[in-house]
Each structure stands twice: as structure tokens, then as C-alpha cells.
Design a protein around this motif. Structure first.
Motif, mmCIF file in Angstrom:
data_model
loop_
_atom_site.group_PDB
_atom_site.id
_atom_site.type_symbol
_atom_site.label_atom_id
_atom_site.label_comp_id
_atom_site.label_asym_id
_atom_site.label_seq_id
_atom_site.Cartn_x
_atom_site.Cartn_y
_atom_site.Cartn_z
ATOM 1 N N VAL A 306 -16.276 8.111 -10.636
ATOM 2 C CA VAL A 306 -17.199 8.549 -11.770
ATOM 3 C C VAL A 306 -18.285 7.464 -11.803
ATOM 4 O O VAL A 306 -18.123 6.277 -11.925
ATOM 5 C CB VAL A 306 -16.345 8.668 -13.155
ATOM 6 C CG1 VAL A 306 -17.474 8.850 -14.138
ATOM 7 C CG2 VAL A 306 -15.434 9.694 -13.045
ATOM 8 N N SER A 307 -19.480 7.923 -11.918
ATOM 9 C CA SER A 307 -20.761 7.015 -11.843
ATOM 10 C C SER A 307 -20.783 6.490 -13.624
ATOM 11 O O SER A 307 -21.069 7.322 -14.395
ATOM 12 C CB SER A 307 -21.980 7.602 -11.504
ATOM 13 O OG SER A 307 -23.005 6.874 -12.075
ATOM 14 N N ARG A 310 -24.441 7.852 -14.820
ATOM 15 C CA ARG A 310 -24.366 8.990 -15.127
ATOM 16 C C ARG A 310 -23.224 9.489 -16.319
ATOM 17 O O ARG A 310 -23.740 10.581 -17.052
ATOM 18 C CB ARG A 310 -23.937 9.986 -13.846
ATOM 19 C CG ARG A 310 -24.972 10.255 -12.916
ATOM 20 C CD ARG A 310 -24.365 11.317 -11.785
ATOM 21 N NE ARG A 310 -24.165 12.283 -12.076
ATOM 22 C CZ ARG A 310 -25.064 13.459 -12.516
ATOM 23 N NH1 ARG A 310 -26.293 13.227 -12.400
ATOM 24 N NH2 ARG A 310 -24.533 14.474 -12.949
ATOM 25 N N LEU A 311 -22.410 8.551 -16.635
ATOM 26 C CA LEU A 311 -21.656 9.049 -17.708
ATOM 27 C C LEU A 311 -22.506 8.842 -19.130
ATOM 28 O O LEU A 311 -22.026 9.198 -20.049
ATOM 29 C CB LEU A 311 -20.442 7.858 -17.536
ATOM 30 C CG LEU A 311 -19.109 8.341 -18.730
ATOM 31 C CD1 LEU A 311 -18.651 9.737 -18.469
ATOM 32 C CD2 LEU A 311 -18.283 7.096 -18.406
ATOM 33 N N GLU A 318 -20.656 14.768 -15.814
ATOM 34 C CA GLU A 318 -19.493 13.831 -15.109
ATOM 35 C C GLU A 318 -18.255 14.360 -15.705
ATOM 36 O O GLU A 318 -17.299 14.232 -14.980
ATOM 37 C CB GLU A 318 -19.739 12.162 -15.645
ATOM 38 C CG GLU A 318 -20.744 11.696 -14.903
ATOM 39 C CD GLU A 318 -20.714 11.831 -13.225
ATOM 40 O OE1 GLU A 318 -19.806 10.829 -12.832
ATOM 41 O OE2 GLU A 318 -21.402 12.568 -12.470
ATOM 42 N N ARG A 321 -16.904 17.263 -13.634
ATOM 43 C CA ARG A 321 -16.305 16.718 -12.346
ATOM 44 C C ARG A 321 -14.951 16.285 -12.630
ATOM 45 O O ARG A 321 -14.099 16.650 -11.829
ATOM 46 C CB ARG A 321 -17.036 15.685 -11.785
ATOM 47 C CG ARG A 321 -18.499 16.104 -11.127
ATOM 48 C CD ARG A 321 -19.231 14.887 -10.513
ATOM 49 N NE ARG A 321 -18.563 14.412 -9.514
ATOM 50 C CZ ARG A 321 -18.179 12.927 -9.386
ATOM 51 N NH1 ARG A 321 -18.169 12.354 -10.733
ATOM 52 N NH2 ARG A 321 -17.506 12.724 -8.450
#
Length: 401
Positions: A306-307, A310-311, A318, A321
């Protein structure tokens, strides 16, 4: 026995078959009325639960979830327990911290996050102060069981693991322990039954989760988790390693104001520019090295990355995903988030077990100190080859260069 005209006169009116049936029906009617009255008295404790379930359905919240049969899943709702995020400076007294600035003490920060421990303790205290559950709630809890986690957030420290866990706990099919168990790094000798007992009760179809960010950099953790279950799904929240290192240092600085500067800790020798990889703040960010250890025990399709960036910029994307990875319906969407301009990161409109907005505590989102740009650039050059290898291993370019 003598015949009595009086007795005959009393018995005669009820002697016919029709009148006997009327008497029997009257008795049955009174019994039915009594049973109905008793039932109404018992059911008077239930309306609030039914109304809450109905309201949850209308608002579209996870707590008002509908099952395949079309009925409100009250059991899942009743099992949910609120665990607030607010920081609790007054509820937890932090032990005195030695001010010696040796790297050994700084490396111990790898396994210690007092802020998260305070949040966890606050959640436990709130649960202890909670009112006694109703009869139906007790019945629902009794129908669940404690299971070993099917999914674990294994890292990384200062990557956004706390935010991810709290966002995921909005999902009605995820049950997660708030405190970090640290089983696979610190408490492994306590045994799996001790570990299982820490987990919340779950129903069939619900996923048990926990998060301990130090697992990702613990050498023994992959083999130990694999020994528990090879099917365990692993989640790693990663973040630009330079930013992550500065955030790590900022946390340490808030507790030890007299530690050396970030610049002096980064290098073994500032003149030669040799990076000190023994400092945990630097070491954690060498993601490719740590991932290689995990791939000896788990296939890549069982690990989700998980980025952390991007979170913050797209939490719903996210979280989508993550829900897909866990095999769950996408219930957590854009409607659950709002961006808090003051804190600089997204918050939940409604946290688990609450109708009010919630953000992470004040220990999250600290302002970073100003770091010499030359040192930042040297760190970027240092991490670049490791980042490239990490992109290749994961098949995803996180854009840190």
C-alpha cells in the motif's frame, strides 16, 4: 351417597357437550392472553436494537449491513466495539526516557512507538468503562470465536499503518485488535494460544487482523508467521524512505529533544559521505532487503503493498485495493472520508462504533524539522538503487525518485 338436588342444579348447566367446549376455549384464551402479555414484557428490551439496525441500513453504514437473506446483520453490528483514536496525554504517563544520544538507544525506536501505545491503552480503557452488554449482545458475542489472524499489517513504521488499520475497521467484515501484539518479534515464547486470546471474536465470514509494523524488519518474523499459517495475507504500507526516515527522527526528537541532529546521525563520516545503515531510521527504508527475506516464505501474490502517499491523496482508492486483496466487498468508499486541511491528511466521517468524525491523534502529522538539502539529496542517491530493485520485485513504481 344420597342424591342432592342442589348439586344437580349446579352441575346441570355445564353438562351439555357444547358448554363444555365453551369452557375449554375460555381457559385456552386466558392462557394465550397471559403468554402474549409475558412476551410483550420480554420484547420491550429489543426495539432499540431493531431500530438501530434499520437506521444503519438506511444510512448505508457498514454497521447496518444486509446479509444475503435480506435481513439486517445485527450480530455483526453488536460485535463491533468503538476504539477512539484521540491521543491521551493525561491518561498515560510516559516513562522517563534517558537522554543519552547513543545509536543503540535510537535503534531501540524500531520497536517502540509510545504514541500508538497510548492510543491503544485509551481504547482498552474505553472498553473497560463501557456499559454491561444487553442479553442479546451477550448471546451474539457468545456465538463468535477467537481465531488466529488471517491477515496482518506487517509494516512499515511511520508509513501509515495506524491510518490503514483504523480505516479498515469501518468494514463490518473486519475485526482487528487495536493494540500491537508484537507476537512474532517480542512475545513469540508465549505461544499461539496466548496470541489467539488477544484477538477479537469473529463470526463466520469475518476476517481477524492485527498490525505490528516492526514485523517487516524482524528477521525471524516470516518463518514464524509461515509456521502459523502459510495462507496468511500480508499488507505492507510503504512510503518514500527519505521522508519516512525524517518522520522517524521527528518522532524520536519529540521524546528526546537533546539527541544529535538528523544530519550527524545519517553519516558514519560526514566528510566521506558514508551513510550509516546501522541507524534504524535509515535501515528500515531499505525495503528490497527486507522483502527478500519475506519472499523466502511467502509468494508475492500473498503480499499487498500500500502506498503511504496514496493513502493520503486517495484513501478510498487504496482501501479499494486492500478490500479486493482480502476478498471483501468494497464497502469503504469516498463517502467515508473527508480531508482535514489543518492536519493535512484524510479523516473518517464516521469511525467504527461512532457517529462523529474522527482523525488520528495529535501525535500524527508532526511538522518535520528543516533538513540540510544536501543531506536529503545524498539520502535520495543512497536509496535509489534499492528503490529500483523494490519496484522490480513488486512490479510497481511508487515514484519516489
Amino acid at each position: 351417597m344420597e342424591y342432592s338436588p342442589v348439586c344437580h342444579s349446579l352441575y346441570a348447566p355445564w353438562s351439555s357437550p357444547v358448554k363444555k367446549k365453551l369452557l375449554l376455549l375460555s381457559i385456552m384464551f386466558f392462557i394465550w392472553v397471559y403468554m402474549l402479555y409475558s412476551c410483550v414484557g420480554y420484547c420491550s428490551t429489543m426495539p432499540s436494537l431493531v431500530v438501530d439496525g434499520y437506521r444503519g441500513k438506511e444510512t448505508g453504514s457498514g454497521l447496518g449491513k444486509r446479509t444475503e437473506g435480506g435481513r439486517t446483520d445485527l450480530v455483526s453490528r453488536l460485535l463491533a466495539k468503538p476504539q477512539p483514536w484521540e491521543d491521551i496525554e493525561s491518561d498515560y504517563e510516559e516513562p522517563s526516557i534517558r537522554t543519552a544520544a547513543s545509536r543503540d538507544l535510537l535503534n531501540n525506536e524500531l520497536d517502540t512507538d509510545w504514541e500508538e501505545m497510548r492510543d491503544d491503552l485509551r481504547g482498552e480503557q474505553q472498553q473497560q468503562r463501557a456499559p454491561e452488554p444487553s442479553a442479546m449482545s451477550s448471546f451474539s458475542n457468545g456465538s463468535g470465536s477467537k481465531k488466529l489472524p488471517q491477515a496482518i499489517i506487517i509494516g512499515v513504521k511511520k508509513g501509515g499503518t495506524r491510518a490503514l488499520l483504523e480505516f479498515l475497521r469501518v468494514h463490518p467484515d473486519i475485526r482487528a485488535v487495536g493494540a500491537e501484539p508484537h507476537f512474532f518479534d517480542r512475545n513469540y515464547d508465549n505461544g499461539l494460544e496466548w496470541y489467539r486470546d488477544l484477538m477479537p471474536k469473529t463470526l463466520e465470514g469475518q476476517i481477524t487482523m492485527e498490525k505490528t509494523p516492526s514485523y517487516f524488519v524482524t528477521r525471524e518474523a516470516p518463518a514464524r508467521i509461515s509456521a502459523m499459517s502459510r495462507d496468511t495475507k500480508l499488507i505492507v504500507v510503504v512510503r518514500d524512505p527519505v521522508t519516512r526516515a525524517i518522520s522517524d527522527y521527528t518522532q524520536t526528537l519529540s521524546k528526546k529533544p537533546d539527541i544529535p541532529s538528523f544530519e550527524s546521525l545519517t553519516f558514519k563520516n560526514r566528510t566521506t559521505g558514508l551513510i550509516d545503515t546501522s541507524w534504524s531510521a535509515i535501515q528500515i527504508g531499505i525495503y528490497a532487503k527486507h522483502l527478500d527475506n519475506w519472499l523466502q516464505y511467502f509468494p508475492m501474490d500473498q503480499i499487498l503493498f500500500v502506498s503511504g502517499e496514496r493513502l493520503i491523496s486517495d484513501p478510498a482508492g487504496e482501501l479499494g485495493r486492500v478490500q479486493d486483496f482480502l476478498g471483501l466487498k468494497r464497502i469503504i468508499t469516498d463517502k467515508h472520508f473527508y480531508f482535514n486541511q489543518t492536519k493535512g491528511f484524510p479523516c473518517l466521517k464516521k469511525a467504527e462504533g461512532s457517529s462523529k468524525p474522527h482523525c488520528l491523534g495529535k501525535t500524527k502529522g508532526r511538522t518535520h524539522p528543516n533538513i540540510d538539502p544536501e543531506v536529503v539529496q545524498r539520502l535520495r542517491d543512497f536509496y535509489r538503487p534499492f528503490n529500483m530493485k523494490f519496484y522490480q520485485m513488486t512490479g510497481h513504481n511508487f515514484g519516489w525518485d
